[in-house]
Design an enzyme around this catalytic site. Structure first.
Site, PDB file in Angstrom:
ATOM      1  N   LYS A 100       0.816  -1.215   0.000  1.00 45.00           N
ATOM      2  CA  LYS A 100       0.000   0.000   0.000  1.00 45.00           C
ATOM      3  C   LYS A 100       0.851   1.267   0.000  1.00 45.00           C
ATOM      4  CE  LYS A 100      -4.345  -1.756   1.728  1.00 45.00           C
ATOM      5  NZ  LYS A 100      -5.384  -1.777   2.744  1.00 45.00           N
ATOM      6  N   LYS A 130      -4.955  -9.418  -6.674  1.00 41.51           N
ATOM      7  CA  LYS A 130      -6.135  -9.855  -5.923  1.00 41.51           C
ATOM      8  C   LYS A 130      -7.330  -8.938  -6.204  1.00 41.51           C
ATOM      9  CE  LYS A 130      -5.722  -7.700  -1.603  1.00 41.51           C
ATOM     10  NZ  LYS A 130      -5.380  -7.514  -0.251  1.00 41.51           N
ATOM     11  N   LYS A 186     -11.057  -3.700  -3.277  1.00 45.33           N
ATOM     12  CA  LYS A 186     -11.865  -2.483  -3.317  1.00 45.33           C
ATOM     13  C   LYS A 186     -11.066  -1.320  -3.873  1.00 45.33           C
ATOM     14  CE  LYS A 186     -13.080  -3.900   1.159  1.00 45.33           C
ATOM     15  NZ  LYS A 186     -13.493  -3.792   2.533  1.00 45.33           N
TER      16      LYS A 186
HETATM   17  P1  TYM Z   1     -10.550  -6.141   4.182  1.00 40.41           P
HETATM   18  O1  TYM Z   1     -11.591  -5.135   4.528  1.00 40.41           O
HETATM   19  O2  TYM Z   1      -9.561  -5.775   3.125  1.00 40.41           O
HETATM   20  O3  TYM Z   1     -11.231  -7.491   3.730  1.00 40.41           O
HETATM   21  C1  TYM Z   1     -12.224  -8.150   4.523  1.00 40.41           C
HETATM   22  C2  TYM Z   1     -12.026  -9.657   4.427  1.00 40.41           C
HETATM   23  O4  TYM Z   1     -12.099 -10.079   3.053  1.00 40.41           O
HETATM   24  C3  TYM Z   1     -10.944 -10.841   2.725  1.00 40.41           C
HETATM   25  N1  TYM Z   1     -10.582 -10.583   1.323  1.00 40.41           N
HETATM   26  C4  TYM Z   1     -10.369 -11.532   0.402  1.00 40.41           C
HETATM   27  N2  TYM Z   1     -10.427 -12.874   0.469  1.00 40.41           N
HETATM   28  C5  TYM Z   1     -10.180 -13.563  -0.667  1.00 40.41           C
HETATM   29  N3  TYM Z   1      -9.889 -12.969  -1.874  1.00 40.41           N
HETATM   30  C6  TYM Z   1      -9.827 -11.618  -1.979  1.00 40.41           C
HETATM   31  N4  TYM Z   1      -9.556 -11.039  -3.142  1.00 40.41           N
HETATM   32  C7  TYM Z   1     -10.073 -10.839  -0.801  1.00 40.41           C
HETATM   33  N5  TYM Z   1     -10.090  -9.502  -0.557  1.00 40.41           N
HETATM   34  C8  TYM Z   1     -10.400  -9.366   0.757  1.00 40.41           C
HETATM   35  C9  TYM Z   1      -9.853 -10.353   3.676  1.00 40.41           C
HETATM   36  O5  TYM Z   1      -8.841 -11.313   3.836  1.00 40.41           O
HETATM   37  C10 TYM Z   1     -10.649 -10.102   4.942  1.00 40.41           C
HETATM   38  O6  TYM Z   1     -10.799 -11.296   5.683  1.00 40.41           O
HETATM   39  N6  TYM Z   1      -7.365  -5.614   7.974  1.00 40.41           N
HETATM   40  C11 TYM Z   1      -8.600  -6.248   7.543  1.00 40.41           C
HETATM   41  C12 TYM Z   1      -9.781  -5.902   8.429  1.00 40.41           C
HETATM   42  C13 TYM Z   1      -9.548  -6.179   9.877  1.00 40.41           C
HETATM   43  C14 TYM Z   1      -9.563  -7.442  10.514  1.00 40.41           C
HETATM   44  C15 TYM Z   1      -9.317  -7.184  11.890  1.00 40.41           C
HETATM   45  C16 TYM Z   1      -9.754  -8.753  10.072  1.00 40.41           C
HETATM   46  C17 TYM Z   1      -9.314  -5.222  10.819  1.00 40.41           C
HETATM   47  N7  TYM Z   1      -9.160  -5.834  12.042  1.00 40.41           N
HETATM   48  C18 TYM Z   1      -9.263  -8.215  12.830  1.00 40.41           C
HETATM   49  C19 TYM Z   1      -9.704  -9.780  11.015  1.00 40.41           C
HETATM   50  C20 TYM Z   1      -9.444  -9.511  12.368  1.00 40.41           C
HETATM   51  C21 TYM Z   1      -8.923  -5.793   6.147  1.00 40.41           C
HETATM   52  O7  TYM Z   1      -8.511  -4.736   5.711  1.00 40.41           O
HETATM   53  O8  TYM Z   1      -9.784  -6.615   5.485  1.00 40.41           O
END
Ligand code: TYM
Length: 337
Positions: A115, A200, A203
């Protein structure tokens, strides 16, 4: 068992989020409720501050993401659903854990490197310390399992390292934090972009054609799949034949995950056929499976009173669950309370 996971309320919920994480949230919510455990799911609005953002959009996206996860099957009667900003213990515990997290550990985080790119000096401090907040998110509730996609695995390993060091340094022989286990779905751990099989689905991709949003209507889904990047070869007879064909592998993987079938099963049906036959079948499958979700989402997304009340009640329960662990962490560090 205690399940904890979060999603950033930036932009739309897409197919990667759904297949990689939210579907497991829903599955685990029921398993855990039956076993007498608890599941907590949250909108990671504090994490969203790590990137440039427009305040009014963050508010709107937080409500929209709450509507989206409910539409996917998260039931506020079974799970605790809230937004981080209403539970100050997340930010407090992050500060306490900042004393334990090592710079060397944060320097290894690949998401920060991706990022930040070459622009390291101008990204926010929050982007760098973000994984410590993520550790606080799960350790605060003594999470045993954290359902996430593959891209969050490294952050979860960091949470375990922080928990272990904190327990060792300040636990006085006791375990203050539980070491959480990631739950990563086989076959849908990493859903890739429709425009580039090596990136991947995300968003933050500038092209909306790269992802299927759960709010997309049937025509949009069909058009995105029709225009998805592929190669000119027919589909192979077995999974080995997908090696080196990132886009084809991704589309077959999405079909298998969505239909609940194995890759072998899908290939047995489509082997020898080109994408002219496979793409409409995939598009129709997605439309059929996502239609009930998008109907629920559209019915709920503008009902701010209901959404705010669900998030408010969830936050109240989360604050109660968080309090004992936070208090213990303060005391373990020698901070007078
Ligand atoms: P975020 O908001 O980017 O994504 C949410 C969840 O979706 C999964 N994900 C994917 N899985 C498979 N293929 C993809 N292309 C894909 N894109 C996203 C992510 O792995 C995630 O599980 N940092 C985290 C949010 C967070 C969090 C936490 C998660 C904050 N605190 C504590 C677990 C525990 C994030 O930005 O996810």
């Amino acid at each position: 068992m205690r399940i904890v996971s979060g999603i950033q309320p930036t932009g739309n919920l897409h197919l990667g989020n759904y297949l990689g994480a939210i579907r497991n949230w829903v599955r685990m919510q029921d398993e855990v409720a039956q076993a007498g455990g608890q599941s907590l799911y949250f909108l990671a609005d504090l994490h969203a501050l790590s990137q440039p953002h427009v305040p009014a959009e963050l508010t709107a996206n937080t409500r929209e993401m709450a509507a989206a996860v409910i539409a996917c099957g998260i039931d506020p009667e079974k799970s605790i659903l809230f937004n981080q900003a209403q539970v100050p213990a997340h930010a407090e515990l992050q500060w306490l854990l900042n004393g334990t997290a090592r710079l060397g550990w944060l320097n290894r985080m690949t998401q920060f490197k991706d990022k930040a790119g070459k622009n390291r000096d101008s990204v926010s401090a929050a982007l760098y310390t973000y994984p410590v907040l993520q550790a606080a998110d799960v350790l605060l509730y003594q999470a045993t399992h954290v359902p996430v996609g593959e891209d969050q695995k490294q952050h979860l390993e960091l949470a375990r390292d922080i928990a272990q060091k904190f327990n060792n340094d300040f636990g006085d022989g006791e375990e203050i934090f539980t070491l959480p286990e990631p739950i990563i779905p086989q076959g849908a751990a990493r859903i890739m972009s429709l425009r580039d099989g090596n990136a991947k689905m995300s968003k933050s991709d500038a092209s909306d054609m790269s992802r299927i949003n759960l709010s997309d209507d049937a025509d949009t889904i069909m058009a995105k799949i029709r225009k998805a990047k592929t190669d000119p070869e027919p589909l192979p007879h077995d999974a080995e034949g997908l090696e080196g064909r990132a886009e084809a592998a991704n589309l077959v993987g999405i079909y298998a995950a969505m239909a609940g079938e194995s890759i072998a099963h899908v290939l047995a049906r489509f082997a020898g056929q080109g994408f002219g036959a496979f793409k409409p079948a995939l598009g129709e499958l997605l439309v059929a499976r996502l239609a009930p979700i998008s109907a629920r989402f559209n019915a709920l997304r503008h009902d701010h009173a209901t959404l705010d009340s669900i998030l408010g009640q969830g936050a109240e329960k989360a604050r109660r669950l968080a309090a004992p662990t936070l208090d213990r962490a303060y005391r373990a560090l020698g901070l007078l309370r």
